[in-house]
Design a protein around this motif. Sequence first.
Motif, PDB file in Angstrom:
ATOM      1  N   ALA A  86      34.788  78.623  38.829  1.00  0.00           N
ATOM      2  CA  ALA A  86      34.878  77.176  38.325  1.00  0.00           C
ATOM      3  C   ALA A  86      35.973  76.355  38.780  1.00  0.00           C
ATOM      4  CB  ALA A  86      34.857  77.471  36.536  1.00  0.00           C
ATOM      5  N   ASP A  87      35.890  75.220  38.086  1.00  0.00           N
ATOM      6  CA  ASP A  87      37.221  74.323  38.353  1.00  0.00           C
ATOM      7  C   ASP A  87      38.484  74.885  37.783  1.00  0.00           C
ATOM      8  OD1 ASP A  87      35.730  72.678  39.774  1.00  0.00           O
ATOM      9  OD2 ASP A  87      35.267  71.313  38.034  1.00  0.00           O
ATOM     10  N   ALA A  88      39.523  74.660  38.307  1.00  0.00           N
ATOM     11  CA  ALA A  88      40.982  75.039  37.822  1.00  0.00           C
ATOM     12  C   ALA A  88      41.157  74.707  36.233  1.00  0.00           C
ATOM     13  CB  ALA A  88      42.065  74.422  38.612  1.00  0.00           C
ATOM     14  N   ASP A  89      41.480  75.656  35.433  1.00  0.00           N
ATOM     15  CA  ASP A  89      41.594  75.400  34.159  1.00  0.00           C
ATOM     16  C   ASP A  89      42.956  74.957  33.646  1.00  0.00           C
ATOM     17  OD1 ASP A  89      42.686  77.721  33.754  1.00  0.00           O
ATOM     18  OD2 ASP A  89      41.105  78.967  33.139  1.00  0.00           O
ATOM     19  N   ALA A  90      42.986  75.107  32.074  1.00  0.00           N
ATOM     20  CA  ALA A  90      44.372  74.662  31.851  1.00  0.00           C
ATOM     21  C   ALA A  90      45.593  75.686  32.131  1.00  0.00           C
ATOM     22  CB  ALA A  90      44.405  74.475  30.156  1.00  0.00           C
ATOM     23  N   ALA A  91      45.199  76.679  32.136  1.00  0.00           N
ATOM     24  CA  ALA A  91      45.993  77.849  32.431  1.00  0.00           C
ATOM     25  C   ALA A  91      46.541  77.513  33.834  1.00  0.00           C
ATOM     26  CB  ALA A  91      45.654  79.398  32.109  1.00  0.00           C
ATOM     27  N   ASP A  92      45.609  77.547  34.789  1.00  0.00           N
ATOM     28  CA  ASP A  92      45.755  77.187  36.275  1.00  0.00           C
ATOM     29  C   ASP A  92      46.766  75.867  36.523  1.00  0.00           C
ATOM     30  OD1 ASP A  92      43.980  79.317  37.039  1.00  0.00           O
ATOM     31  OD2 ASP A  92      42.448  77.897  36.969  1.00  0.00           O
ATOM     32  N   ARG A  93      46.534  74.879  35.541  1.00  0.00           N
ATOM     33  CA  ARG A  93      47.049  73.607  35.829  1.00  0.00           C
ATOM     34  C   ARG A  93      48.905  74.017  35.495  1.00  0.00           C
ATOM     35  NH1 ARG A  93      42.291  71.574  34.071  1.00  0.00           N
ATOM     36  NH2 ARG A  93      42.912  71.436  31.877  1.00  0.00           N
ATOM     37  N   THR A  94      48.939  74.964  34.608  1.00  0.00           N
ATOM     38  CA  THR A  94      50.568  75.259  34.478  1.00  0.00           C
ATOM     39  C   THR A  94      51.315  75.814  35.592  1.00  0.00           C
ATOM     40  OG1 THR A  94      50.125  77.571  33.642  1.00  0.00           O
ATOM     41  CG2 THR A  94      49.925  75.714  32.123  1.00  0.00           C
ATOM     42  N   VAL A  95      50.478  76.520  36.506  1.00  0.00           N
ATOM     43  CA  VAL A  95      51.058  77.047  37.710  1.00  0.00           C
ATOM     44  C   VAL A  95      50.948  75.757  38.916  1.00  0.00           C
ATOM     45  CG1 VAL A  95      50.124  78.424  39.697  1.00  0.00           C
ATOM     46  CG2 VAL A  95      49.738  79.491  37.366  1.00  0.00           C
ATOM     47  N   VAL A 114      43.094  76.130  45.720  1.00  0.00           N
ATOM     48  CA  VAL A 114      43.135  75.290  46.675  1.00  0.00           C
ATOM     49  C   VAL A 114      42.563  73.995  46.616  1.00  0.00           C
ATOM     50  CG1 VAL A 114      42.844  75.408  49.415  1.00  0.00           C
ATOM     51  CG2 VAL A 114      43.391  77.628  47.947  1.00  0.00           C
ATOM     52  N   ALA A 115      41.171  73.919  46.040  1.00  0.00           N
ATOM     53  CA  ALA A 115      40.543  72.674  45.992  1.00  0.00           C
ATOM     54  C   ALA A 115      41.218  72.016  45.164  1.00  0.00           C
ATOM     55  CB  ALA A 115      39.159  73.130  45.553  1.00  0.00           C
ATOM     56  N   ALA A 116      41.795  72.328  44.024  1.00  0.00           N
ATOM     57  CA  ALA A 116      42.527  71.411  42.991  1.00  0.00           C
ATOM     58  C   ALA A 116      43.768  70.829  43.689  1.00  0.00           C
ATOM     59  CB  ALA A 116      42.868  72.326  41.642  1.00  0.00           C
ATOM     60  N   LEU A 117      44.540  71.489  44.277  1.00  0.00           N
ATOM     61  CA  LEU A 117      45.724  71.070  45.174  1.00  0.00           C
ATOM     62  C   LEU A 117      45.200  70.095  46.206  1.00  0.00           C
ATOM     63  CD1 LEU A 117      47.476  74.429  45.351  1.00  0.00           C
ATOM     64  CD2 LEU A 117      48.257  72.516  44.106  1.00  0.00           C
ATOM     65  N   ALA A 118      44.370  70.113  46.983  1.00  0.00           N
ATOM     66  CA  ALA A 118      43.757  69.580  47.771  1.00  0.00           C
ATOM     67  C   ALA A 118      43.380  68.064  47.055  1.00  0.00           C
ATOM     68  CB  ALA A 118      42.738  70.019  48.804  1.00  0.00           C
ATOM     69  N   LEU A 119      42.621  68.161  45.978  1.00  0.00           N
ATOM     70  CA  LEU A 119      42.160  66.822  45.284  1.00  0.00           C
ATOM     71  C   LEU A 119      43.377  65.870  45.146  1.00  0.00           C
ATOM     72  CD1 LEU A 119      39.742  65.641  44.037  1.00  0.00           C
ATOM     73  CD2 LEU A 119      40.096  67.015  42.212  1.00  0.00           C
ATOM     74  N   THR A 137      35.679  78.117  49.680  1.00  0.00           N
ATOM     75  CA  THR A 137      36.863  77.556  49.488  1.00  0.00           C
ATOM     76  C   THR A 137      36.793  76.316  50.421  1.00  0.00           C
ATOM     77  OG1 THR A 137      38.369  79.328  49.078  1.00  0.00           O
ATOM     78  CG2 THR A 137      39.372  77.440  49.886  1.00  0.00           C
ATOM     79  N   VAL A 138      36.368  76.326  51.497  1.00  0.00           N
ATOM     80  CA  VAL A 138      35.959  75.052  52.319  1.00  0.00           C
ATOM     81  C   VAL A 138      35.073  74.286  51.934  1.00  0.00           C
ATOM     82  CG1 VAL A 138      35.495  74.586  54.699  1.00  0.00           C
ATOM     83  CG2 VAL A 138      37.008  76.572  54.489  1.00  0.00           C
ATOM     84  N   SER A 139      33.905  74.809  51.389  1.00  0.00           N
ATOM     85  CA  SER A 139      32.741  73.953  50.927  1.00  0.00           C
ATOM     86  C   SER A 139      33.379  73.253  49.606  1.00  0.00           C
ATOM     87  CB  SER A 139      31.568  74.845  50.530  1.00  0.00           C
ATOM     88  OG  SER A 139      31.790  75.612  49.368  1.00  0.00           O
ATOM     89  N   ALA A 140      34.379  73.751  49.023  1.00  0.00           N
ATOM     90  CA  ALA A 140      34.912  73.131  47.891  1.00  0.00           C
ATOM     91  C   ALA A 140      36.034  72.091  48.063  1.00  0.00           C
ATOM     92  CB  ALA A 140      35.696  74.002  46.822  1.00  0.00           C
ATOM     93  N   GLY A 141      36.199  71.944  49.339  1.00  0.00           N
ATOM     94  CA  GLY A 141      37.135  70.779  49.914  1.00  0.00           C
ATOM     95  C   GLY A 141      38.707  71.372  50.199  1.00  0.00           C
ATOM     96  N   GLY A 142      38.851  72.723  50.244  1.00  0.00           N
ATOM     97  CA  GLY A 142      40.122  73.333  50.665  1.00  0.00           C
ATOM     98  C   GLY A 142      40.124  73.796  51.925  1.00  0.00           C
ATOM     99  N   LEU A 143      41.396  73.951  52.645  1.00  0.00           N
ATOM    100  CA  LEU A 143      41.634  74.745  53.965  1.00  0.00           C
ATOM    101  C   LEU A 143      41.729  76.335  53.460  1.00  0.00           C
ATOM    102  CD1 LEU A 143      41.898  74.409  57.019  1.00  0.00           C
ATOM    103  CD2 LEU A 143      44.426  74.204  56.436  1.00  0.00           C
TER     104      LEU A 143
END
Length: 268
Positions: A86-95, A114-119, A137-143
């Motif tokens: 799934a997309d990064a959640d609230a706990a992930d965003r604290t990281v 990776v995708a959330a950071l790239a966004l 990961t790559v298909s989601a927009g990350g490297l």
Amino acid sequence: MSTAETVRDGSVREGSVHDGAVREGFVHDGSAHDGSGVRERTPARRAAAPWHADPYVRALHAGRGPLFLRRADGWMLPLDVERWCADADAADRTVLRRCQGPILDIGCGPGRLVAALALHGRPCLGIDVSQAAVARTVSAGGLALCRSVFEPLPGEGRWGTALLIDGNIGIGGDPRALLARVAQLMALDGLLIVETAAADVDERVRVRVDDGRGDMGTAFPWARVGLRALLRHAHAAGWSPVEQWTARDRGFVSLRRTPPLPRSATER
């Protein structure tokens, strides 16, 4: 998204992310890639990687479990494939809010961080031994690179943040060896963020990926580490805690390299 570009000069610096590439100082990597933006390891390395086992690959393709790590005694640890995919959640965003400089996500899985950071224009590279995870990961927009953390990596000694999330402190089955290896990858003032097990545990085991229906992959070493054990291993590997926090029942610790003690006058 266009094919991820080959990064150039061996350095990693703060910059923007565009079309899957870490810019403002590309990370050179000589690995072959297949035109899809996914850098590959050699076939022999891929064949040996336990996370290429069919149950894991099928779960990533489906975006859901059930999936477990199964010990030899039959005990099984549920893997949260749905959250990983799934997309990064609230706990992930604290990281993510705590990340600094160029970021290395070790064991990036299907790449939500990776995708959330790239966004948000943050330079980030994911590494994972699973080709299916790297492709997602790559298909989601990350490297991402299909690589073990114990293999040579781009930008060694220059990463600003390293992530060991979703139990990835267990990679290799030896937390102290992993923490020592991460220290080699980081800039001297770099930040390491680790997610710890909820239980007060410190175990090294061999496990298999299991779909709960009788299909299992090959055995490989793994570790489970709670907070107290992590702090003990970190101290032994030259890391000092910076911050501890909990979000959505998940526990995290950030650490920095312990500065060397000043030499006494008699040692100079």
